[in-house]
Design an enzyme around this catalytic site. Structure first.
Site, short mmCIF file in Angstrom:
data_model
loop_
_atom_site.label_atom_id
_atom_site.label_comp_id
_atom_site.label_asym_id
_atom_site.label_seq_id
_atom_site.Cartn_x
_atom_site.Cartn_y
_atom_site.Cartn_z
CG HIS A 1 -4.48 2.80 -0.68
ND1 HIS A 1 -5.46 2.13 0.00
CD2 HIS A 1 -3.51 3.10 0.23
CE1 HIS A 1 -5.09 2.01 1.28
NE2 HIS A 1 -3.93 2.60 1.44
CG HIS B 1 -3.43 6.87 3.01
ND1 HIS B 1 -3.64 6.83 4.39
CD2 HIS B 1 -3.16 5.60 2.64
CE1 HIS B 1 -3.50 5.59 4.82
NE2 HIS B 1 -3.22 4.82 3.77
CG ASP C 1 -2.10 -0.88 1.14
OD1 ASP C 1 -2.15 -1.67 0.18
OD2 ASP C 1 -2.97 -0.80 2.03
CG HIS D 1 2.21 -0.11 4.45
ND1 HIS D 1 2.00 -1.06 5.43
CD2 HIS D 1 1.05 0.58 4.33
CE1 HIS D 1 0.76 -0.94 5.89
NE2 HIS D 1 0.16 0.04 5.24
#
Length: 281
Positions: A152, A156, A101, A246
């Site tokens: 995503h 964020h 991510d 991540h």
């Protein structure tokens, strides 16, 4: 006018060995269509499974796609509005999905891509639009290597605190930059912090995406040490799990080193690291 993108060996269709779905055993995830979620989705505790460090005989098997590299022959079905995200995937054998991510990050993502390429493994990258805009070349590499790029959001944010129009902007803008840099629009979406609400599911479906969460959280963002990240992934290894890590959002050097440690161990222990495939009519 939308520019044409060259057809690479994997860009037209990202094929995987399994489709996300229900797991039949008690305590595992299922197709999540029963009741709307009333609170943000949280990652599940590590799923018990065989320790990958107890390596079996090295296997030459890495990833054998179920489909070829050509474009899909049929139009995807209209995306259903889900009430909860998928947490696991179903498939034959010991299949797993690795997801990363918050990127792409120009410092850490290339190292992750090199490791995946070394072992001929595909993964999923849930990218943020503002990062993708600055690193379009990395999305092109992901497409060429057969990885799946998911949405995503742009910055964020915690989507459950935003208005519907703001949620739509965050998601749609990211779809556009992914389409431009990757060569096709995303078909998977992950909400930041695992925080979903009705508007998020609806907008994601309107834009043609399925929601995907995770089963095992490596908690690499806490920088607990390379060994700890490796242990969490290996102890959580089990058929159908989706691993969360991540490749951006901070110092991800531990994540890079951990991937180099656990990936060959998982493969030599018989796990098939694969990517999901959308169903077509």
């Amino acid at each position: 006018m939308k520019k044409d993108h060259p057809l690479t060996r994997r860009r037209a269709l990202i094929a995987g060995a399994a489709v996300l779905g229900a797991a039949g055993a008690a305590g595992t995830a299922r197709f999540l269509t029963a009741e709307p979620a009333t609170k943000p989705v949280r990652s599940l505790p590590p799923v018990s499974g065989p320790q990958a460090r107890r390596a079996l005989r090295p296997s030459a098997y890495r990833l054998e796609p179920m489909a070829g590299y050509g474009p899909p022959r049929h139009t995807p079905v209209r995306t259903v509005v889900r009430h909860e995200p998928f947490l696991r995937m179903s498939g034959r054998g010991r299949t797993m999905v690795l997801t990363f991510d918050d990127g792409p990050d120009p410092h850490y993502t290339p190292s992750i891509l090199r490791t995946l390429r070394k072992y001929d493994v595909r993964a999923m990258f849930f990218v943020c639009g503002e990062m993708a805009l600055e690193n379009k070349g990395l999305l092109g590499e992901m497409a060429d290597d057969g990885h799946i790029v998911g949405n995503h959001t742009w910055t964020h944010p915690l989507l459950t605190k935003l208005s519907r129009s703001a949620i739509h902007s965050e998601i749609e803008r990211t779809c556009e930059v992914i389409d431009d840099a990757y060569g096709e629009p995303p078909v998977w979406f992950r909400a930041p912090y695992g925080a979903w609400n009705r508007a998020t599911f609806q907008i994601g479906a309107e834009l043609g995406m399925e929601p995907l969460a995770w089963t095992v959280d490596s908690l690499d963002w806490t920088t607990p040490g390379t060994g700890t990240i490796t242990d969490r992934v290996e102890s959580g290894a089990a058929p159908g799990v989706v691993i969360l890590s991540h490749d951006a959002g901070g110092d991800r050097s531990q994540t890079v080193r951990a991937l180099r440690d656990y990936l060959p161990q998982l493969l030599d222990s018989g796990y098939h690291i694969t990517v999901p495939r959308r169903k077509f009519t």
